[in-house]
Design a protein around this motif. Sequence first.
Motif, PDB file in Angstrom:
ATOM      1  N   LYS A  66       0.887  -0.929   0.044  1.00 49.04           N
ATOM      2  CA  LYS A  66      -0.011   0.038   0.176  1.00 49.04           C
ATOM      3  C   LYS A  66       0.727   1.117  -0.065  1.00 49.04           C
ATOM      4  O   LYS A  66       0.648   2.199  -0.631  1.00 49.04           O
ATOM      5  N   LEU A  67       1.808   1.298   0.743  1.00 51.16           N
ATOM      6  CA  LEU A  67       2.721   2.386   0.851  1.00 51.16           C
ATOM      7  C   LEU A  67       3.572   2.567  -0.567  1.00 51.16           C
ATOM      8  O   LEU A  67       3.806   3.648  -1.039  1.00 51.16           O
ATOM      9  N   ALA A  77      -0.600   8.992   2.805  1.00 53.17           N
ATOM     10  CA  ALA A  77      -0.045   7.454   3.259  1.00 53.17           C
ATOM     11  C   ALA A  77       0.808   7.743   4.237  1.00 53.17           C
ATOM     12  O   ALA A  77       0.732   6.888   5.195  1.00 53.17           O
ATOM     13  N   LEU A  78       1.499   8.944   4.568  1.00 52.86           N
ATOM     14  CA  LEU A  78       2.164   9.128   5.615  1.00 52.86           C
ATOM     15  C   LEU A  78       1.474   9.227   6.872  1.00 52.86           C
ATOM     16  O   LEU A  78       1.879   8.589   7.887  1.00 52.86           O
ATOM     17  N   LEU A 109       9.611   1.112   6.778  1.00 53.01           N
ATOM     18  CA  LEU A 109      10.106   2.367   7.087  1.00 53.01           C
ATOM     19  C   LEU A 109      10.941   2.889   5.965  1.00 53.01           C
ATOM     20  O   LEU A 109      11.031   4.110   5.737  1.00 53.01           O
ATOM     21  N   SER A 110      11.719   1.974   5.142  1.00 55.53           N
ATOM     22  CA  SER A 110      12.469   2.461   4.045  1.00 55.53           C
ATOM     23  C   SER A 110      11.372   3.205   2.726  1.00 55.53           C
ATOM     24  O   SER A 110      11.830   4.332   2.282  1.00 55.53           O
ATOM     25  N   LEU A 145      11.275   7.350   1.818  1.00 52.34           N
ATOM     26  CA  LEU A 145      11.294   7.916   0.464  1.00 52.34           C
ATOM     27  C   LEU A 145       9.794   8.857   0.263  1.00 52.34           C
ATOM     28  O   LEU A 145      10.046   9.927  -0.485  1.00 52.34           O
ATOM     29  N   LEU A 146       8.874   8.420   0.824  1.00 51.96           N
ATOM     30  CA  LEU A 146       7.553   9.488   0.741  1.00 51.96           C
ATOM     31  C   LEU A 146       8.082  10.847   1.328  1.00 51.96           C
ATOM     32  O   LEU A 146       7.467  12.036   0.763  1.00 51.96           O
TER      33      LEU A 146
END
Length: 240
Positions: free
Chosen positions: A165-166, A193-194, A213-214, A218-219
């Motif tokens: 989803k992320l 999303a965040l 987390l990675s 990036l987001l």
Amino acid sequence: MEKKIFMARVADQSERYEDMVDFLEQIIDDNDNDVSMDVKNLLSVGFKNLISAQRSAYKTVQAIEQNKKYAEYSSNCAEYKEKISAELEKNCGRVINIVKDKSLTKGDLNDEAKVFYLKMIGDYYRYTAETAQGSKLEEVTENAKTFYDQATEAAASLKPYNSNKLGLALNFSVFHYELKNDSSKACEIAEKALDGARDQIDEMDNDEARDALSIIELLKENLDLWKEEEGAEADEAEQC
């Protein structure tokens, strides 16, 4: 089955990505139901590497073409770009067909699998759009949006910190920023999303946290950059 998975790994290590995709396509054909997460990860690697050379080559030739020092060769570079673009479109089309015609039709897919495949189709239409022009650009851009939208609908049932989803939010936001030139929409998708992931981050186990987390990082990086650009544009507008 295990032999083909093994050979797909061998092809990967040998950097024979067309062969890797051949093995993976056979694995999908041999399965009546959806493939394992291990095979899905191999699909991601094989497909991405299949087109990486064309994406990189196109950007290199484009940079040379735009260099004033080589202006006299601009037509040659433009012709060469068309050749690379055709190769990229062909390989992306192969990936899209494998996922559409074979992977998405496997049994009763759960929502996570649907997100994985629908996002992947959106991604490869987006990659095609990177070098497309005219009506082809409009077509593949619209196709990318269609499948990203479908993936977003399927992702509604997934936890906010789910890595698929992320990853979808990351790529869909990049789509809006790069292809639609809509930084506001890109920021909206990334921010949503965040916010969702932050609200439930304490519920993640170690494996989920590692994968999530990675992508979250990036987001954040993209969101900070895009908001900074929006702020700079607003400042310029005020000064005019």
